[in-house]
Design an enzyme around this catalytic site. Structure first.
Site, short mmCIF file in Angstrom:
data_model
loop_
_atom_site.label_atom_id
_atom_site.label_comp_id
_atom_site.label_asym_id
_atom_site.label_seq_id
_atom_site.Cartn_x
_atom_site.Cartn_y
_atom_site.Cartn_z
N CYS A 91 52.86 15.79 20.91
CA CYS A 91 54.10 16.53 21.09
C CYS A 91 54.34 16.63 22.59
O CYS A 91 53.46 17.10 23.33
CB CYS A 91 53.94 17.92 20.48
SG CYS A 91 55.31 19.04 20.85
N CYS B 59 60.27 12.69 23.04
CA CYS B 59 59.95 13.65 21.97
C CYS B 59 59.44 12.80 20.82
O CYS B 59 60.05 11.77 20.49
CB CYS B 59 61.22 14.41 21.56
SG CYS B 59 60.99 15.40 20.08
N1 DGL Z 1 57.91 16.59 18.63
C1 DGL Z 1 57.99 17.56 19.68
C2 DGL Z 1 58.00 16.88 21.05
O1 DGL Z 1 57.56 15.76 21.19
C3 DGL Z 1 59.10 18.56 19.70
C4 DGL Z 1 59.74 19.09 18.52
C5 DGL Z 1 60.04 20.58 18.61
O2 DGL Z 1 61.00 21.01 19.31
O3 DGL Z 1 59.28 21.30 18.00
O4 DGL Z 1 58.43 17.47 22.01
#
Ligand code: DGL
Length: 279
Positions: free
Chosen positions: A74, A185
């Protein structure tokens, strides 16, 4: 020497599964434990300190399950927690920002890179820092695209709303003539068909799944932590909150190979404790 312990991987939701899938492809003998913090999704609009607390709690949980390495799959949590996590825990911890930034630095020809991400990642400035660290002459245009995460998480990655949100997010980056676009993301690789439709052949699209999995392989090798070829891997998924939607989207990625999903109490993550970061 072989170390059969699992690799821990986590995200706020389905996004990190794009990294998990690549890890399983590149390192087919490694067992994995994936943690999705659905109860606190989304991380993007939250304060960094709060996301950091979530991340430290999740790593603590994974460590109790005896993982040998953790991948923070993430970007928002990597930006908020990677440095602190490395101070607090003594297992190797890998984030997704540096591998993605490095791939973009290698890909760009005109030295203009666009980055789309959550607000949290954009405000951290971590992509800019990582890219400029590798090559100070590269221009970086970061854009926050907060709506996209919700659309992906709710199974609308191919919808007209997703296309409109993407066109809006990519407008300035296209005008800037970036030749490389970082999907900053881990939810965004699920939007790739629409992103390619909008950017055409103008841009190389970089997502950090591949380079993060490569880095994980290197760290395991160098530290004698890899599992042997004879190992039959076991994959598990834990979630906070309700897994219905998560399961639907996860099935798009993993089909029938989707590992069993177990729910854990929400209180496991984000409860105040004595001293932040105490492991
Ligand atoms: N998948 C997460 C990232 O790479 C973000 C998603 C969220 O906002 O929870 O930042």
């Amino acid at each position: 020497m072989s170390d059969p312990r699992p690799v821990g991987v986590f995200d706020s939701g389905v996004g990190g599964l794009t990294v998990l899938r690549e890890l399983q492809r590149q390192l087919p003998h490694e067992s994995t434990i994936y943690f999705a913090d659905l109860a606190h999704f989304p991380y993007g609009p939250r304060y960094q300190a709060e996301v950091r607390q979530f991340a430290l709690d999740i790593i603590r949980f994974l460590q109790k399950l005896d993982v040998k390495l953790v991948v923070i799959a993430c970007n928002t949590a990597t930006a908020a927690a990677l440095n602190t996590a490395r101070e607090v825990f003594d297992i190797p911890i890998i984030g997704v920002i540096t591998p993605g930034a490095q791939a973009a630095v290698e890909a760009t020809r005109n030295r203009r890179v666009g980055v789309i991400s959550t607000e949290g990642t954009m405000h951290s400035g971590e992509y800019l820092h990582a890219i400029r660290e590798a090559n100070p002459t590269i221009g970086v245009l970061p854009k926050a695209a907060p709506d996209l995460v919700d659309l992906v998480e709710s199974g609308k990655a191919q919808s007209p709303e997703a296309e409109a949100a993407l066109r809006h997010a990519l407008k300035d980056i296209i005008e800037y003539q970036a030749d490389t676009l970082i999907l900053g993301c881990t939810h965004y690789p699920l939007l790739r068909p629409l992103i390619s439709k909008i950017t055409g052949d103008r841009m190389t699209i970089v997502d950090s799944a591949e380079t993060t999995a490569q880095k994980t392989g290197r760290v395991l090798d160098r530290n004698g932590l890899g599992s042997s070829d004879a190992e039959t891997p076991i994959h598990q998924i834990y979630v906070t909150g309700s897994p219905e939607r998560f399961t639907e989207v996860a099935r798009v990625l993993f089909g029938e190979d989707l590992p069993p999903i177990r729910s854990v109490p929400v209180e496991l993550v984000g409860q105040p404790r004595g001293r932040e970061g105490a492991a």
